[in-house]
Design an enzyme around this catalytic site. Structure first.
Site, PDB file in Angstrom:
ATOM      1  N   ALA A  80       5.397   2.408   5.524  1.00 52.94           N
ATOM      2  CA  ALA A  80       6.332   3.160   4.678  1.00 52.94           C
ATOM      3  C   ALA A  80       6.042   2.933   3.199  1.00 52.94           C
ATOM      4  CB  ALA A  80       7.760   2.730   4.991  1.00 52.94           C
ATOM      5  N   CYS A  81       5.242   1.901   2.888  1.00 54.89           N
ATOM      6  CA  CYS A  81       4.900   1.630   1.486  1.00 54.89           C
ATOM      7  C   CYS A  81       4.051   2.734   0.873  1.00 54.89           C
ATOM      8  CB  CYS A  81       4.162   0.301   1.357  1.00 54.89           C
ATOM      9  SG  CYS A  81       5.226  -1.107   1.604  1.00 54.89           S
ATOM     10  N   GLY A 135       1.247  -8.818   3.271  1.00 53.93           N
ATOM     11  CA  GLY A 135       2.301  -9.824   3.195  1.00 53.93           C
ATOM     12  C   GLY A 135       3.565  -9.169   2.693  1.00 53.93           C
ATOM     13  N   TYR A 186      -1.304  -1.665  -2.060  1.00 56.33           N
ATOM     14  CA  TYR A 186      -1.202  -1.743  -0.590  1.00 56.33           C
ATOM     15  C   TYR A 186      -0.868  -0.358  -0.017  1.00 56.33           C
ATOM     16  CZ  TYR A 186       1.082  -2.941   3.892  1.00 56.33           C
ATOM     17  OH  TYR A 186       1.474  -2.996   5.210  1.00 56.33           O
ATOM     18  N   THR A 222      18.222  -1.348  -0.878  1.00 55.21           N
ATOM     19  CA  THR A 222      18.448  -1.066   0.551  1.00 55.21           C
ATOM     20  C   THR A 222      17.119  -1.006   1.317  1.00 55.21           C
ATOM     21  OG1 THR A 222      18.437   1.299   0.047  1.00 55.21           O
ATOM     22  CG2 THR A 222      20.593   0.224   0.251  1.00 55.21           C
TER      23      THR A 222
END
Ligand code: NAD
Length: 330
Positions: A119-120, A76, A149, A218
């Site tokens: 990208a996390c 999420g 995550y 950003t």
């Protein structure tokens, strides 16, 4: 006729991917806990079930699929991932799905499998400067994601690469950066920033909306059609990845609000409130995808937001919010 299996076919990206594969002439089986919420599935066959159950995974892999896309995950937006409340579920549910699917695919001679990382998984300490975040693929290690995550994504990337090394699998791994578009979750707590901003602007009657933090963090956002172009190009290439699939058009959240307000033709002021934020800055870094695939996304953020705002505004105007089915707690 070529065949494809899409795990997570009831979700946002998976349901768009099914449509794309159908347009390309594939026979497609979708699998998910749920059907797509906002549209009919385009799949030839849709298996509703739980990919944490290895017997369900075995049942859906009953043939030699040419392509398997594993997109199912317990996920999420920031309100779901960064509060800490869902950490055990996120790690347990997504890791179990990946452990099951890569093993079942490998044992059934389905060698080519795509995995959607995120990208996390990039280190938090490289994303503290909002003007110059570092997300080239090689910067992943030493690892230090800012969420469980992200850690699960990193573990699963390594899992798919280990099956490639030892079991003859052809893994294809993308690190998606903030994918958005019509037919995505736009309310209920799991929506991401572009959908949340579109909804808030569409709903605003007093010309004000709330944004978490100072809005100077950003991000870049990639329209779903371009995500699928990159995904299918990667799947059919000789390159395994991991590779970023994202846009290099970085904006602050305040700028995102201004673009959406312009599209809506509304004057919007922002109330900054405390909330879960994630890293201070993040942008895609596309040198590797340019080099390996000779391709990168080119559509502007504004063009994608125009299509997304039009869809979310029509949802706000005409629909009651859909109930998102929750996964069973661990
Ligand atoms: P989504 O939540 O819309 O889709 C995921 C789907 O997985 C859902 O339909 C859900 O029901 C299904 N699922 C979850 N647990 C399941 C289970 N146990 N059994 C069967 N199905 C199950 O998410 P999305 O935005 O379409 O993302 C797809 C993939 O891309 C995910 O792996 C996600 O982590 C990754 N990703 C997405 C983004 C983004 O911005 N959307 C960014 C980075 C990575």
């Amino acid at each position: 006729m070529k065949t494809a299996l899409v795990c997570g076919a009831g979700g946002f990206i998976g349901s768009h991917l099914v449509k794309r594969l159908k347009r390309e002439g594939f026979w497609v089986r979708g699998a998910d806990l749920k059907y797509p919420e906002y549209d009919e599935t385009a799949a030839d066959d849709f298996a509703q079930g739980d990919l944490r159950d290895v017997n369900f995974c075995k049942a859906i892999v009953d043939r030699r699929f040419d392509e398997i896309y594993q997109l199912a995950a317990d996920m999420g937006g920031a309100g779901y991932i960064f509060t800490g409340e869902n950490d055990a579920n996120v790690m347990h549910n997504s890791a179990t799905i990946n452990l099951n699917m890569v093993d079942v695919a490998s044992k059934n001679d389905c060698k080519r499998i795509f995995y959607s990382s995120s990208a996390c998984m990039y280190p938090a300490h490289n994303q503290e400067n909002p003007n110059a975040p570092v997300t080239n693929e090689a910067s992943a290690y030493p690892a230090n994601p800012d969420s469980e995550y992200g850690w699960e994504k990193l573990f699963s990337e390594r899992l798919y690469l280990a099956y490639q090394r030892n079991m003859g699998m052809q893994a294809r791994i993308a690190r998606y950066h903030n994918i958005f578009g019509p037919l995505g979750t736009w309310t209920g707590g799991k929506e991401k920033a572009p959908a949340a901003v579109c909804r808030k602007v569409a709903e605003s009657k007093n010309g004000r909306i709330e944004v978490w933090g100072d809005g100077e963090q950003t991000r870049s956002f990639l329209f779903v059609d371009e995500c699928l172009e990159g995904t299918t190009r990667l799947m059919r290439s000789d390159f395994s990845g991991p590779v970023n699939i994202g846009s290099e058009e970085m904006v602050t959240i305040n700028q995102l609000v201004r673009i959406v307000a312009d599209i809506a033709g509304k004057k919007i002021d922002i109330d900054h409130i405390p909330g879960p934020l994630g890293v201070r800055g993040r942008n895609s870094h596309n040198a590797l995808i340019r080099e390996k695939l000779g391709w990168e996304p080119t559509q502007t953020l504004k063009a994608g937001l125009e299509k997304t705002y039009a869809w979310i505004e029509s949802q706000v105007r005409t629909n009651k919010p859909k109930v998102v089915p929750q996964l069973q707690k661990v």
